[in-house]
Enzyme design. Structure first.
Site, PDB file in Angstrom:
ATOM      1  N   GLY A  24       0.800  -1.360  -0.208  1.00  0.00           N
ATOM      2  CA  GLY A  24       0.693   0.299   0.126  1.00  0.00           C
ATOM      3  C   GLY A  24       1.068   1.268  -0.619  1.00  0.00           C
ATOM      4  O   GLY A  24       2.376   0.897   0.127  1.00  0.00           O
ATOM      5  N   GLY A  26       0.654   5.529   0.109  1.00  0.00           N
ATOM      6  CA  GLY A  26      -0.277   6.775   0.548  1.00  0.00           C
ATOM      7  C   GLY A  26       0.445   7.886   0.444  1.00  0.00           C
ATOM      8  O   GLY A  26       1.663   7.967  -0.326  1.00  0.00           O
ATOM      9  N   GLY A  27      -0.127   9.395  -0.041  1.00  0.00           N
ATOM     10  CA  GLY A  27       1.019  10.802   0.084  1.00  0.00           C
ATOM     11  C   GLY A  27       1.710  11.266   0.942  1.00  0.00           C
ATOM     12  O   GLY A  27       2.922  11.445   0.762  1.00  0.00           O
ATOM     13  N   MET A  28       1.890  10.588   2.197  1.00  0.00           N
ATOM     14  CA  MET A  28       2.919  10.370   3.450  1.00  0.00           C
ATOM     15  C   MET A  28       4.008   9.648   2.717  1.00  0.00           C
ATOM     16  O   MET A  28       5.232   9.655   3.749  1.00  0.00           O
ATOM     17  CB  MET A  28       2.722  10.467   4.519  1.00  0.00           C
ATOM     18  CG  MET A  28       1.394  11.840   4.252  1.00  0.00           C
ATOM     19  SD  MET A  28       2.594  13.527   4.568  1.00  0.00           S
ATOM     20  CE  MET A  28       2.985  13.575   5.948  1.00  0.00           C
ATOM     21  N   GLY A  29       3.516   8.230   2.890  1.00  0.00           N
ATOM     22  CA  GLY A  29       4.365   6.893   2.789  1.00  0.00           C
ATOM     23  C   GLY A  29       4.164   5.763   2.300  1.00  0.00           C
ATOM     24  O   GLY A  29       3.371   5.825   1.632  1.00  0.00           O
ATOM     25  N   LYS A  45       5.495   0.206   7.806  1.00  0.00           N
ATOM     26  CA  LYS A  45       4.895   1.504   7.175  1.00  0.00           C
ATOM     27  C   LYS A  45       5.907   2.777   7.479  1.00  0.00           C
ATOM     28  O   LYS A  45       6.843   2.967   8.218  1.00  0.00           O
ATOM     29  CB  LYS A  45       4.187   2.451   7.954  1.00  0.00           C
ATOM     30  CG  LYS A  45       3.561   4.143   7.460  1.00  0.00           C
ATOM     31  CD  LYS A  45       1.877   4.568   8.560  1.00  0.00           C
ATOM     32  CE  LYS A  45       1.825   5.235   8.062  1.00  0.00           C
ATOM     33  NZ  LYS A  45       0.743   5.947   8.684  1.00  0.00           N
ATOM     34  N   ASP A 138     -10.530   9.061  11.697  1.00  0.00           N
ATOM     35  CA  ASP A 138     -10.226   8.561  10.437  1.00  0.00           C
ATOM     36  C   ASP A 138     -10.835   7.033   9.456  1.00  0.00           C
ATOM     37  O   ASP A 138     -10.096   6.867   8.850  1.00  0.00           O
ATOM     38  CB  ASP A 138      -8.735   9.433   9.656  1.00  0.00           C
ATOM     39  CG  ASP A 138      -8.052   8.645   8.142  1.00  0.00           C
ATOM     40  OD1 ASP A 138      -9.425   9.028   8.143  1.00  0.00           O
ATOM     41  OD2 ASP A 138      -7.544   8.919   7.773  1.00  0.00           O
TER      42      ASP A 138
END
Length: 437
Positions: A24, A26-29, A45, A138
């Protein structure tokens, strides 16, 4: 869960965890499938180097501290972390399975019984989080993993302590997923209360039952307006009638109008029992319906761990492809001869009149082994006793000479094939030669 191979730019090891593939991003990692030195799988992560700064490190360190604080059967557990590393990372329990978003996209919405079971499970998990003084903030379909032991909640990167107005969020900014966000969170109100997670859980259950979220818009500004506007009701189309009252209450515009999580659990139990099931039965049905078989692709494992091909017959060089013979007659030079006996100095694997296939010969030179014993009846577990071959043919009439069928058409009970009996005979020979008794 889809696992992609590592790219040339990906690290191969972090904090002692060997990284096997990507699961997976995302924008951060980026999130990797990792493995500890002892073989424990983990979701690792890592913050992207391009976004590592003091604020990102502080937020990441807060996530680590929160994961150290929370616990529960439905929460992915923290295994290890290092927010001060050059590439900040944390490792959590790896859960094999699809997230709710991908499951619904692939298999369609859940029946009302399974949705109610999911609601009771997640509401109880969130209540445990709230008892520890935390809010998730979230919760969304992508943050609910459907594992082999039931659903679990992940990603507490935006979690905060309840009743706290302190936040790392910059002024006049809102973080979270707008389509699952309650009006007070979308409007930037502080402090937030446990009702924000009740609303988000209602959005998750609506998605599970109908395949869509309460509000949908292609423009982010329009979406925020729909969420904040008290005159715009959430879209409950497609939800089963029996779930509509509960979803309506959970998605209420005002936080004080939403039920407490304990009440959500009770209402979900009532929905399950109204269909004639116990809660435990519904949970088992949910798990069996959503759980994917646990597996890690062989391509991600080292050569030593990858499945090995069966050994070729004696006399055939390693790597040479072989196929099961179409008759019981072995090819010259490809099979081992049986040990000599008093009656036959050089018997082979072709049965003679009155002989049974797959049974070791007897005689004064025969070494008894644990493989010996009374012959089982035909069709029972063990080596089957086959009829005598036709006179003068040297082969078993029950095994006609025919082309080898395709893999899908082959029997799944190899003891009925000639090759299986030959292999079993060789195993018995090898065992007899090495047995100390």
């Amino acid at each position: 869960m889809h696992i992609a191979p590592l790219s040339p730019h990906d690290p191969t090891e972090l904090g002692g965890y060997e990284l096997l593939g990507r699961i997976g991003h995302g924008g951060m990692g980026q999130v990797y499938l990792g493995e500890s030195p002892g073989g424990e799988p983990a979701a690792v992560k890592v913050i992207k180097p391009s976004v590592v700064d003091s604020e990102t490190r502080q937020r990441f360190a807060q996530e680590v501290e929160i994961l150290k604080t929370i616990w529960g059967a439905r929460i992915a557990a923290l295994l290890d972390a290092d927010p001060e590393a050059d590439r900040p990372w944390l490792a959590t329990e790896y859960i094999e399975g699809l997230d709710l978003s991908r499951h619904v996209a692939s298999h369609g919405p859940l029946p009302s019984l399974l949705t109610a079971s999911l609601g009771a499970t997640l509401a109880e998990a969130l209540a445990t989080v709230h008892k520890q003084g935390l809010l998730h903030r979230d919760l969304k379909p992508a943050n609910v993993l459907l594992g082999p032991n039931g659903p679990k909640i992940i990603d507490f990167g935006l979690a905060v302590f309840a009743e706290s107005s302190v936040s790392l969020t910059a002024p006049n900014t809102v973080v979270g997923t707008p389509s699952c966000m309650p009006p007070e969170q979308a409007g930037g109100e502080k402090p937030l209360t446990p009702a924000v997670d009740v609303y988000a859980l209602g959005a998750v259950l609506l998605f599970a039952a109908s395949g869509h979220l309460p509000y949908q818009a292609t423009n982010i500004h329009v979406l925020f307006h729909q969420v904040i506007d008290p005159a715009t009701a959430p879209d409950l189309s497609g939800a089963p009638d029996e779930l509509v009252p509960l979803l309506t209450a959970m998605l209420a515009h005002r936080a004080q109008d939403r039920p407490a999580l304990d009440d959500v659990v009770r209402q979900c139990r009532a929905l399950i029992e109204a269909q004639g099931f116990k809660v435990a039965q519904a949970r088992r049905r949910l798990t069996s319906h959503t759980a994917a078989p646990a597996r890690i692709p062989d391509s991600l494992l080292s050569a030593a761990e990858a499945p090995t091909a069966p050994l070729p017959p004696t006399g055939v060089p390693a790597g040479t492809a072989t196929a099961p013979p179409t008759t019981a007659e072995p090819e010259p030079g490809t099979t081992r001869r049986l040990p000599p006996t008093a009656t036959d100095p050089a018997p082979d694997l072709t049965p003679g009149p009155g002989a049974t296939r797959g049974v070791p010969p007897t005689g004064p030179d025969r070494v008894p082994t644990l493989a010996d014993g009374p012959l089982p009846e035909s069709g029972t577990r063990g080596t089957d006793v086959l009829p005598e071959p036709a006179p003068g043919t040297g082969r078993d009439p029950a095994v006609p000479p025919a082309p080898v069928p395709p893999a899908k058409a082959r029997t799944r009970r190899p003891r009925h094939s000639a090759q299986a009996r030959i292999t079993a005979q060789r195993l018995r020979e090898t065992y007899a030669a090495s047995a100390p008794f």
